[in-house]
Design a protein around this motif. Structure first.
Motif, short mmCIF file in Angstrom:
data_model
loop_
_atom_site.label_atom_id
_atom_site.label_comp_id
_atom_site.label_asym_id
_atom_site.label_seq_id
_atom_site.Cartn_x
_atom_site.Cartn_y
_atom_site.Cartn_z
N ASP A 166 0.82 -1.22 0.00
CA ASP A 166 0.00 0.00 0.00
C ASP A 166 0.85 1.27 0.00
N GLY A 167 2.17 1.11 -0.04
CA GLY A 167 3.06 2.27 -0.07
C GLY A 167 3.38 2.84 1.30
N ILE A 168 2.95 2.16 2.36
CA ILE A 168 3.24 2.64 3.71
C ILE A 168 4.68 2.27 4.06
N GLU A 169 5.41 3.25 4.58
CA GLU A 169 6.83 3.05 4.90
C GLU A 169 7.00 2.65 6.37
N TYR A 170 7.94 1.76 6.59
CA TYR A 170 8.30 1.30 7.93
C TYR A 170 9.80 1.45 8.11
N ASN A 171 10.21 2.29 9.07
CA ASN A 171 11.63 2.47 9.33
C ASN A 171 12.16 1.26 10.09
N LYS A 172 13.16 0.65 9.53
CA LYS A 172 13.77 -0.54 10.13
C LYS A 172 14.93 -0.15 11.05
N THR A 173 15.72 0.82 10.59
CA THR A 173 16.90 1.21 11.37
C THR A 173 17.34 2.62 11.00
N PHE A 174 18.16 3.18 11.87
CA PHE A 174 18.84 4.44 11.59
C PHE A 174 20.34 4.15 11.64
N PHE A 175 21.08 4.74 10.73
CA PHE A 175 22.53 4.65 10.73
C PHE A 175 23.08 6.04 11.06
N THR A 176 23.92 6.11 12.07
CA THR A 176 24.61 7.35 12.40
C THR A 176 26.10 7.12 12.21
N ALA A 177 26.81 8.19 11.99
CA ALA A 177 28.24 8.09 11.73
C ALA A 177 29.01 7.79 13.02
N TYR A 230 7.33 11.48 12.70
CA TYR A 230 6.72 10.30 12.09
C TYR A 230 7.76 9.23 11.75
N HIS A 231 9.03 9.63 11.52
CA HIS A 231 10.09 8.64 11.30
C HIS A 231 10.38 7.89 12.59
N ILE A 232 10.40 8.61 13.69
CA ILE A 232 10.65 7.97 14.99
C ILE A 232 9.50 7.02 15.33
N ALA A 233 8.28 7.48 15.12
CA ALA A 233 7.11 6.63 15.39
C ALA A 233 7.16 5.36 14.55
N SER A 234 7.49 5.49 13.29
CA SER A 234 7.59 4.34 12.40
C SER A 234 8.64 3.35 12.89
N TYR A 235 9.78 3.87 13.32
CA TYR A 235 10.85 3.02 13.84
C TYR A 235 10.39 2.26 15.09
N LEU A 236 9.60 2.91 15.91
CA LEU A 236 9.11 2.30 17.15
C LEU A 236 7.94 1.36 16.92
N GLY A 237 7.37 1.40 15.72
CA GLY A 237 6.23 0.54 15.41
C GLY A 237 4.92 1.08 15.98
N ILE A 238 4.82 2.40 16.10
CA ILE A 238 3.61 3.04 16.63
C ILE A 238 3.20 4.18 15.72
N THR A 239 2.07 4.78 16.02
CA THR A 239 1.61 5.93 15.23
C THR A 239 2.21 7.21 15.81
N PRO A 240 2.26 8.28 15.02
CA PRO A 240 2.73 9.57 15.55
C PRO A 240 1.90 10.04 16.75
N THR A 241 0.62 9.74 16.76
CA THR A 241 -0.23 10.12 17.89
C THR A 241 0.20 9.39 19.16
N GLN A 242 0.48 8.11 19.03
CA GLN A 242 0.95 7.34 20.20
C GLN A 242 2.29 7.89 20.70
N LEU A 243 3.17 8.26 19.78
CA LEU A 243 4.46 8.84 20.17
C LEU A 243 4.24 10.15 20.91
#
Length: 193
Positions: free
Chosen positions: A63-74, A168-181
């Motif tokens: 459906d085109g919904i994005e799910y953040n799996k990970t963040f890479f920092t330097a 919304y990126h943080i919420a996606s990474y956590l597996g929750i909605t922005p409202t829940q965050l």
């Protein structure tokens, strides 16, 4: 390159000769905010070392919904490892969330060097082990911990993340909605008042 050398040596020490060989296959590259290092559907051919910036790894459902799996920092290694190993289409996008400096190499060149050099073979093994441990830890967190605890872990692992990415990126990474965050953040804020 000094910081990069220190990062590599912390994973698995390299002699000066090996370091020169390793360094010679990498070229500096700049990713602008929202540029992709690798996209879904591509067959990956390159690995990178994030020197500066922030990259997210994410996938999209039908459906085109994005799910953040990970963040890479330097500093960290980036690349579509499953695609590199299997030579099949990549499933996980890697996109810059800020302007990034990376060192990039052809995976084939890295494999060739590893096959001739025990120190680099050891480095590759250590990198794979670290990624496995990180992946397992993340999977356990998603299944065993509530969203508030996962949020605490995220903030401790990525202390400045809230100033770098949209909520919304943080919420996606956590597996929750922005409202829940938002509710979690309000709850934590009220506890610290």
């Amino acid at each position: 390159m000094h910081d990069l050398k220190k990062y590599i040596n912390n994973i698995s020490p390299l002699s000066e000769v090996t370091w020169q060989q390793f360094q010679n296959i990498f070229k500096e590259r700049r990713l602008s905010n929202l540029d992709f290092f690798v996209r879904e559907g591509e067959i990956a051919t390159k690995i990178g070392i994030l020197q500066e910036g922030l990259v997210r790894g994410f996938y999209r459902n039908e459906d085109g919904i994005e799910y953040n799996k990970t963040f890479f920092t330097a500093p960290s290694f980036i690349g579509a490892y499953a695609s590199l190993i299997t030579k099949k289409e990549n499933l996980i996008n890697q996109q810059a969330l800020s302007d990034c400096n990376i060192y990039e190499a052809k995976y084939h060149d890295f494999e060739q060097l590893c096959s001739k050099n025990i120190e680099l073979e050891r480095l590759a093994k250590k990198i794979a082990q670290l990624h496995f441990v990180q992946k397992e830890k993340r999977e356990i967190e998603l299944v065993m911990l509530d969203a508030e605890k996962r949020y605490d872990i995220l903030k401790s692992e990525f202390p400045n993340i809230e100033n770098q990415v949209q909520q919304y990126h943080i919420a996606s990474y956590l597996g929750i909605t922005p409202t829940q965050l938002s509710r979690i953040r309000k709850k934590i804020k009220s506890l610290h008042m």
